[in-house]
Design an enzyme around this catalytic site. Structure first.
Site, PDB file in Angstrom:
ATOM      1  CB  CYS A   2      -0.877   0.022   1.238  1.00 39.85           C
ATOM      2  SG  CYS A   2      -1.885  -1.437   1.399  1.00 39.85           S
ATOM      3  NE  ARG A  27       5.422   1.081  -1.040  1.00 40.12           N
ATOM      4  CZ  ARG A  27       6.442   0.939  -0.214  1.00 40.12           C
ATOM      5  NH1 ARG A  27       7.573   1.530  -0.491  1.00 40.12           N
ATOM      6  NH2 ARG A  27       6.328   0.244   0.894  1.00 40.12           N
ATOM      7  CD1 TRP A  75      -0.633  -6.114  -3.525  1.00 44.61           C
ATOM      8  CD2 TRP A  75      -0.206  -6.689  -1.413  1.00 44.61           C
ATOM      9  NE1 TRP A  75      -0.182  -7.408  -3.527  1.00 44.61           N
ATOM     10  CE2 TRP A  75       0.078  -7.788  -2.256  1.00 44.61           C
ATOM     11  CE3 TRP A  75      -0.026  -6.826  -0.041  1.00 44.61           C
ATOM     12  CZ2 TRP A  75       0.550  -9.000  -1.760  1.00 44.61           C
ATOM     13  CZ3 TRP A  75       0.439  -8.032   0.445  1.00 44.61           C
ATOM     14  CH2 TRP A  75       0.735  -9.104  -0.414  1.00 44.61           C
ATOM     15  CG  ASN A  99       0.216   2.400   3.635  1.00 44.86           C
ATOM     16  OD1 ASN A  99      -0.811   2.409   2.964  1.00 44.86           O
ATOM     17  ND2 ASN A  99       1.369   2.894   3.223  1.00 44.86           N
ATOM     18  N   GLY A 100      -0.732  -0.923   6.419  1.00 46.94           N
ATOM     19  CA  GLY A 100      -0.456  -1.817   7.532  1.00 46.94           C
ATOM     20  C   GLY A 100      -1.638  -2.719   7.822  1.00 46.94           C
ATOM     21  CD  GLU A 482      25.475 -14.094  -3.626  1.00 47.80           C
ATOM     22  OE1 GLU A 482      25.192 -15.111  -4.280  1.00 47.80           O
ATOM     23  OE2 GLU A 482      25.352 -12.942  -4.084  1.00 47.80           O
ATOM     24  CE  LYS A 486      27.320 -11.078  -6.504  1.00 48.57           C
ATOM     25  NZ  LYS A 486      26.060 -11.668  -6.220  1.00 48.57           N
ATOM     26  CD  GLU A 489      27.589 -12.850 -10.262  1.00 46.88           C
ATOM     27  OE1 GLU A 489      26.511 -13.085 -10.823  1.00 46.88           O
ATOM     28  OE2 GLU A 489      27.650 -12.262  -9.155  1.00 46.88           O
ATOM     29  CG  HIS A 505      36.081 -35.281   2.518  1.00 46.20           C
ATOM     30  ND1 HIS A 505      36.451 -36.541   2.931  1.00 46.20           N
ATOM     31  CD2 HIS A 505      35.418 -34.720   3.552  1.00 46.20           C
ATOM     32  CE1 HIS A 505      36.012 -36.738   4.157  1.00 46.20           C
ATOM     33  NE2 HIS A 505      35.379 -35.640   4.565  1.00 46.20           N
ATOM     34  CE  LYS A 604      20.110  -7.029 -11.555  1.00 47.31           C
ATOM     35  NZ  LYS A 604      21.009  -7.457 -10.484  1.00 47.31           N
TER      36      LYS A 604
HETATM   37  C1  G6P Z   1      21.395 -13.749 -13.546  1.00 48.70           C
HETATM   38  C2  G6P Z   1      21.933 -12.581 -12.729  1.00 48.70           C
HETATM   39  C3  G6P Z   1      22.131 -13.010 -11.286  1.00 48.70           C
HETATM   40  C4  G6P Z   1      20.833 -13.552 -10.713  1.00 48.70           C
HETATM   41  C5  G6P Z   1      20.275 -14.684 -11.587  1.00 48.70           C
HETATM   42  C6  G6P Z   1      18.849 -15.045 -11.173  1.00 48.70           C
HETATM   43  O1  G6P Z   1      22.348 -14.748 -13.620  1.00 48.70           O
HETATM   44  O2  G6P Z   1      23.156 -12.136 -13.272  1.00 48.70           O
HETATM   45  O3  G6P Z   1      22.545 -11.887 -10.520  1.00 48.70           O
HETATM   46  O4  G6P Z   1      21.058 -14.036  -9.412  1.00 48.70           O
HETATM   47  O5  G6P Z   1      20.192 -14.268 -12.945  1.00 48.70           O
HETATM   48  O6  G6P Z   1      18.059 -13.934 -11.399  1.00 48.70           O
HETATM   49  P1  G6P Z   1      16.674 -13.665 -10.697  1.00 48.70           P
HETATM   50  O7  G6P Z   1      16.186 -12.382 -11.311  1.00 48.70           O
HETATM   51  O8  G6P Z   1      15.793 -14.835 -11.048  1.00 48.70           O
HETATM   52  O9  G6P Z   1      16.903 -13.570  -9.236  1.00 48.70           O
END
Ligand code: G6P
Length: 609
Positions: A2, A27, A75, A99-100, A482, A486, A489, A505, A604
């Site tokens: 909302c 939103r 919403w 809201n809420g 993760e 990073k 990437e 192992h 992306k």
């Molecule tokens: C691509 C992006 C990643 C992302 C993945 C999943 O590989 O480069 O940064 O984690 O897609 O994307 P999503 O939009 O489904 O979270």
């Protein structure tokens, strides 16, 4: 979720309120409405389901003007998306937007019905409108009526109120849902997000929890929950902070790393009460299904998959529900077994990733109890096609390497875990501790971001390296994954993550003084085990870089670098320990001179298989 806009001015406010609603559209919402006091002193209202554009078309046919007004995007939580349920809600001569979630709406509704109030909607908000009218009827004073009403409400709310008897005054209050006051010249505004008001002012007063205010064109009075007058400084809005510009930052990725405290606070907006979570935020259909869940399957890709892996540790430990996590590209092509009462959760920042979307479509052909999308884009395909949705509010993420989208996904998943624990009547102190920890997250992340200069220095150790190992245990193993992702990437350094117990192992064979080994070492129940794993690395000449809790007491010495992390409640530490790993990969990439925001070969949003 909302959105609220309102104002008192010497000009017709309808265009301002509509523009405010348009700015809140991102939103997500399913109906919109506006109410204003006309020149004759009457409250007029217009509402419609669907987009703000539909409300505008209605206003083109039946104009509505006024210098005092409130508007809302809703919403649906209590009651379906319909015109009757859309805000503003009216009672007698007043109108409100909210809201809420009002948790005690049911008993209040019964009391008000006994007093003769007739309800025209299924919403919890209409209860507040009638309660205000009831108290106003007895006291003939809006400020007192507002205070009596606030004292009776439980849950989370932000409110905007206008009354025909006070044609020059706008009232507002907040508890658990954000609300800002916009300060103009001879005018005042309210908004659930400053973005809605940037068209008219860039000067804001940020209300604190439990406060209420009375606004006229030239005056703004604020009181605390205890009805004591309070003063807040007027703050100049920092435009770069939330816009799609890089502002003072060299890269979007860095800006997005620093936006995490605000993104997490936004994601939690309206989801938390004092010592429990507001499950109604999931919407009417979903809330009633929560007690029926017996099993959980999670599907996602890339960084979102890592968020799902962390969630598995939380869900199994805190709710006792079995949970399975799988990359969507594998899940979609195999015969899955779906036990009775299984919820499928699809996690995606964009909501358009081809494999995740295909996995959701495949799941919808199976016998799932329901499907839930956790997503950052309200109108995305994933959100539209899933039965239920839990939106993260990270705002637009431009850097290809996901940062704030990941930590807001984790925040949403911990909230969901807490909601499941709550319906399964798990220990209330654990639920209350999760709520406290979630609420304190933005501040803890801000503290952690202060480590940036130390991490920039540390990044120099990676300049000539070609490989790195990341280690973690328990829910910090996916955080190590993760961290490694990073680094791969954006700096193109080959990095692998291992659950630290697996070191012996195989990967130990790779360890020498040319292999940095990064460990994620919070002060948790697995710390002693991790310490032994780290000794194994040191004994083979490996260079250790520990992101360790300030209370962890890890060995010091040559070849070991510690970055001390602030202590946090164990459950939220995976979210916190993500931050230094993001900063590390960013600073390594900076040194290597790669294209940080658009790394080679990556996209992306991967909308093809
Ligand atoms: C691509 C992006 C990643 C992302 C993945 C999943 O590989 O480069 O940064 O984690 O897609 O994307 P999503 O939009 O489904 O979270």
């Amino acid at each position: 979720m909302c959105g609220i806009v309102g104002g008192i001015a010497t000009r017709d406010l309808t265009p301002v309120l509509l523009e405010g609603l348009r700015r809140l559209e991102y939103r997500g919402y399913d109906s919109a409405g506006i109410a204003a006091l006309d020149a004759a002193g009457a409250v007029n209202r217009a509402r419609s389901t669907g987009k703000v554009a539909e409300l505008e078309q209605r206003l083109a046919r039946q104009p509505l003007t006024g210098q005092l007004g409130i508007a809302h995007t809703r919403w649906a939580t209590h009651g379906k998306a319909s015109e009757q349920n859309a805000h503003p809600h009216c009672s007698d001569r007043l109108a409100i937007v909210h809201n809420g979630i009002i948790e005690n709406h049911h008993p209040l509704r019964l009391q008000l019905q006994e007093l003769g109030y007739v309800f025209t909607s299924e919403t919890d908000t209409e209860v507040v409108a009638h309660l205000l009218a009831h108290h106003y009827g007895r006291q003939q004073n809006m400020l007192s009526a507002l205070r009596c009403t606030l004292a009776e409400l439980r849950g989370a709310f932000a409110l905007g109120i206008i009354h025909q008897d006070e044609p020059d005054t706008l009232y507002c209050a907040r508890m658990g849902s954000p609300l800002v006051i916009g300060v103009g010249s001879g005018e005042h505004y309210i908004g659930s997000d400053p973005l809605a008001l940037l068209q008219v002012t860039d000067r804001f007063i940020y209300l604190d929890e439990g406060e209420h205010a009375r606004l006229t064109r030239d005056d703004c009075q604020i009181w605390s929950k205890q009805n004591q007058p309070v003063q807040h400084a007027v703050q100049q809005y920092q435009h770069a902070a939330l816009s799609m510009e890089k502002g003072e930052y060299q890269h979007f990725m860095l800006k997005e790393i620093f936006e995490q405290p605000a993104a997490i606070a936004d994601t939690l907006d309206g989801l938390l009460a004092d010592d429990h979570v507001l499950t109604a935020a999931l919407g009417p259909g979903a809330e009633s299904q929560l007690p029926l869940i017996r099993n959980i399957h999670i599907v996602a890709c890339g960084t979102s998959y890592h968020a799902g892996m962390v969630a598995r540790y939380w869900i199994e430990e805190q709710t006792g529900l079995p949970c399975q996590v799988e990359v969507a590209s594998e899940y979609r092509y195999r015969q899955v077994c779906v036990p009775e009462g299984t919820l499928l959760i699809a996690i995606s920042q964009s909501g358009e990733t081809a494999d995740t979307l295909a996995a959701l479509r495949y799941a919808r052909e199976q016998q799932y109890l329901g499907t839930l999308a956790i997503c950052n884009v309200p109108g995305s395909s994933l959100v539209r096609e899933a039965d239920w949705r839990l939106l993260t509010h990270a705002g637009p993420e431009i850097g290809v390497a996901s940062t704030k989208a990941f930590t807001t996904q984790l925040t949403a998943l911990l909230w969901l875990t807490t909601a499941l624990a709550q319906v399964r009547e798990r220990a209330p102190e654990i639920i209350a501790a999760n709520v406290r920890a979630l609420r304190s997250l933005p501040a803890r992340i801000s503290d952690t971001l202060e480590l940036a200069p130390a991490i920039a220095e540390l990044a120099k150790q990676f300049q000539a390296k070609h490989h790195a190992l990341f280690l973690g245990r328990g829910p910090h193993y996916p955080i190590a994954m993760e961290g490694a992702l990073k680094l791969k990437e954006i700096s193109y350094i080959h990095a692998e993550a291992y659950a630290a117990g697996e070191l012996k192992h195989g990967p130990l064979a790779l360890v020498d003084d040319d292999m940095p080994v990064v460990s994620v070492a919070p002060s948790d129940s697995l710390l002693e085990k991790l310490k032994s794993n780290l000794q194994e690395v040191r004994a083979r000449g490996g260079q250790l870089i520990n992101f360790a809790c300030e209370r962890a007491a890890l060995d010091d010495g040559e070849g070991i670098t510690h970055i001390a992390m602030p202590w946090v409640y164990e459950t939220v530490s995976p979210i916190l320990y993500t931050i230094p790993l993001q900063l590390l990969s960013y600073h390594v990439a900076l040194i290597k001179g790669t294209d940080v925001d658009k790394p080679r070969n990556l996209a992306k949003s991967v909308t093809v298989e």
